[in-house]
Design an enzyme around this catalytic site. Structure first.
Site, PDB file in Angstrom:
ATOM      1  N   LYS A 185      23.541  68.242 -49.712  1.00  0.00           N
ATOM      2  CA  LYS A 185      21.569  69.094 -49.428  1.00  0.00           C
ATOM      3  C   LYS A 185      22.032  69.353 -49.935  1.00  0.00           C
ATOM      4  O   LYS A 185      22.249  70.610 -50.152  1.00  0.00           O
ATOM      5  CB  LYS A 185      22.846  68.953 -47.950  1.00  0.00           C
ATOM      6  N   HIS A 215      28.308  64.711 -44.854  1.00  0.00           N
ATOM      7  CA  HIS A 215      29.353  65.059 -44.442  1.00  0.00           C
ATOM      8  C   HIS A 215      29.669  64.651 -42.978  1.00  0.00           C
ATOM      9  O   HIS A 215      30.524  64.313 -43.307  1.00  0.00           O
ATOM     10  CB  HIS A 215      30.015  66.436 -45.094  1.00  0.00           C
ATOM     11  N   ASP A 272      18.782  71.644 -41.484  1.00  0.00           N
ATOM     12  CA  ASP A 272      19.589  72.161 -41.926  1.00  0.00           C
ATOM     13  C   ASP A 272      20.308  71.451 -40.778  1.00  0.00           C
ATOM     14  O   ASP A 272      21.663  70.142 -41.552  1.00  0.00           O
ATOM     15  CB  ASP A 272      20.193  73.353 -41.785  1.00  0.00           C
ATOM     16  N   HIS A 277      21.939  65.486 -40.599  1.00  0.00           N
ATOM     17  CA  HIS A 277      23.560  64.735 -39.634  1.00  0.00           C
ATOM     18  C   HIS A 277      22.938  64.028 -38.249  1.00  0.00           C
ATOM     19  O   HIS A 277      23.225  63.377 -37.631  1.00  0.00           O
ATOM     20  CB  HIS A 277      24.247  66.442 -39.170  1.00  0.00           C
ATOM     21  N   LYS A 377      23.313  77.217 -33.649  1.00  0.00           N
ATOM     22  CA  LYS A 377      23.833  78.539 -34.484  1.00  0.00           C
ATOM     23  C   LYS A 377      24.465  79.287 -33.321  1.00  0.00           C
ATOM     24  O   LYS A 377      23.979  79.796 -32.656  1.00  0.00           O
ATOM     25  CB  LYS A 377      23.892  79.325 -35.185  1.00  0.00           C
TER      26      LYS A 377
END
Ligand code: BG6
Length: 529
Positions: A185, A215, A272, A277, A377
């Site tokens: 990425k 991943h 991100d 994902h 986060k």
């Protein structure tokens, strides 16, 4: 890795393989671009080392690190030894390390210099078997394996700005055997960039030789979604709009951006985490059963889901997406800085560190079922999970309002990490209290049932690259469809920069605004487990 003992020998193919052993990858030479960087140190090399320790790498392999910093083979080996030792802790096998280290090499060079690429090419040729240290010259491998042309694997673990010249550079290197490229990425920053990158890749590699890493797809529990759904009869009849009320997909991190402020400024939570994902998780939960577990069949079904996502155009980006940014706070009992105080982040940054989005899948199976995605986060918990909330029972239990109020809908939770497993929340009679209803959980935990943690995602994915199996990698159309979904939100947010950042304190569950996405439907986010 205390539960693994380290072996010196490689795996064997064909008749010489141990019965029941995982398939042994054919010989390969892996070139890692960005070998002096963080990803190589933290993830790639420890994963390769563990595979070697488990005897899952073939006898004939070599790994060539390539990066700008000058370094000898020996210095590179030393650095990688530290990385693997850090990853393994006390279990690091000092005795076996030299055997693995003898397969590691290093070449310094620029990512855009034709003459440096020439040097790289001759080093690779040397390792491929022509030279004294070539893997074909080891003399340990018998029969057909010895004759096989090693696969050339190019791994791009560099900043995205270098991709173009590296792809052009390695794409031009002739090679008679299998040739594959692994791309980390970000796969572009928007649809237009992703298309350009994909076109460039397509000029030099066949699509099945392009391994776009996500991943999350290598995580054991993510792969288990398909087994759970399709190897059991009890779920599939209920897996639709008739029985499922809504789905939550959460990736909550307690970490901040750490030293990656510069990278993160170009990304933000939406790009991100959600573009890759979380949308991949959504596709696995929502897809139809593939005709086989072959890469093409699995990826076709996932792409169909992404194609059916309701476009976030018009007002939808404003009503269905929420952003946030963390300020200073407390996480894990210690004070931590806000995002704007992190290295590489401007003091007035408007980049989001939290994003929540409602995705609607306009198919017969899912019409009207919201998929709430959220990630952030510096939140209160480290947990990635998928929660499928089932419909309420259609009648009031025994016509007794007090029981009815306690009969909560079933929830099936697929815990991706850190405590990998599955649980099902059920209503049950509370013992010895007359007719009373309470909440119970049926629980399956990987660690307690299989006695060890599942393998690291990078181990699984690297083996798949060695075998040339792209099933667990993002295909070109999936990446572009995911960008097509995310782009309108990015654009809407860019057009109206947030004025209330930071809007959640580090250590909180996210910004208050995120509650709105669910509360307007009379729901609340689940507290992750
Ligand atoms: C990466 C993101 O792809 O995934 C990071 O760039 C994020 O920002 C990471 O922290 C999360 O991965 P995991 O496996 O720790 O959930």
């Amino acid at each position: 890795m205390s539960d693994r003992s380290c072996r010196i020998t490689g795996c064997r193919t064909g008749a010489t393989a141990a019965p029941g052993a995982p398939a042994c990858p054919p010989p390969f030479v892996l070139a890692i671009f960005g070998a002096s960087g963080d990803l190589a140190r933290r993830k790639l090399m420890p994963a390769l080392w563990r595979l070697a320790c488990q005897g899952r790498l073939p006898e004939r392999f070599a790994i060539l690190g390539y990066a700008r910093s000058p370094m000898s083979d020996e210095a590179f080996r030393q650095r990688m030894r530290e990385a693997c030792r850090e990853a393994d802790g006390d279990a690091f096998d000092e005795r076996t390390w030299p055997h693995f280290a003898s397969r590691l090499f290093y070449e310094a060079g620029a990512y855009d210099s034709a003459s440096d690429f020439q040097r790289l090419a001759s080093r690779l040729d040397d390792l491929d078997g022509g030279g004294p240290r070539g893997i074909g010259a080891s003399g340990r491998v018998a029969g057909t394996d010895r004759a096989a042309v090693p696969a050339r694997l190019y791994y791009l673990a560099t900043p995205a700005g270098t991709y173009e010249s590296i792809i052009e550079g390695v794409g031009a290197l002739p090679w008679p055997g299998p040739r594959r490229i692994v791309v980390e990425k970000p796969h572009g920053r928007n649809l237009a960039e992703a298309r350009r990158l994909n076109e460039l890749l397509a000029r030099h590699f066949a699509e099945d030789d392009v391994f776009r890493i996500d991943h999350y797809l290598g995580k054991e529990t993510v792969q288990n979604i398909l087994i759970l759904r399709f190897a059991n009869t009890i779920f599939e009849p209920l897996w639709n709009r008739k029985y499922i009320d809504y789905v939550e997909i959460t990736a909550s991190e307690t970490l901040g951006v750490g030293g990656r402020g510069g990278f993160y400024e170009q990304a933000g939570a939406l790009r991100d985490m959600i573009q890759g994902h979380l949308l991949q998780l959504l596709a696995l939960v929502a897809m139809e059963q593939p005709a086989s577990f072959d890469a093409a069949d699995v990826r076709d079904e996932k792409a169909k889901v992404l194609r059916a996502l309701r476009p976030m155009t018009g007002d939808l980006a404003a009503t269905e997406a929420v952003r946030g940014q963390y300020g200073p706070g407390r996480v894990g009992g210690r004070d931590v800085p806000g995002y704007r105080q992190e290295d590489g982040v401007p003091r007035d940054s408007r980049v989001e560190t939290f994003a929540a989005v409602t995705a609607w899948i306009d198919t017969w199976r899912w019409k009207g079922v919201p998929f709430y995605l959220r990630t952030g986060k510096r939140l209160d918990r480290h947990a990635t999970e998928i929660a499928l909330h089932f419909e309420r029972v259609p009648t009031c239990l025994f016509s007794r309002p007090e029981l009815c109020a306690r009969t909560e809908p079933n929830v099936l939770v697929l815990r991706v990490q850190p405590d990998e497993g599955v649980h099902l929340e059920l209503s049950s009679k509370v013992p010895a209290e007359g007719l009373n209803v309470g909440r119970v959980q049926m629980e399956f935990s990987y660690a307690s049932l299989f006695g060890r943690r599942p393998p690291e995602a990078y181990e699984t994915l690297l083996v798949d690259v060695m075998h040339g199996d792209p099933a667990l990698f993002a295909r070109r159309d999936q990446v572009e469809l995911a960008w097509a979904f995310v782009d309108p939100i990015v654009e809407a947010w860019a057009a109206t920069p947030a004025t209330d950042f930071p809007n959640y304190a580090a250590g909180a569950a996210g910004p208050k605004e995120a509650d709105r996405l669910l509360s307007r439907h009379g729901r609340r986010w689940r507290a992750t487990t």
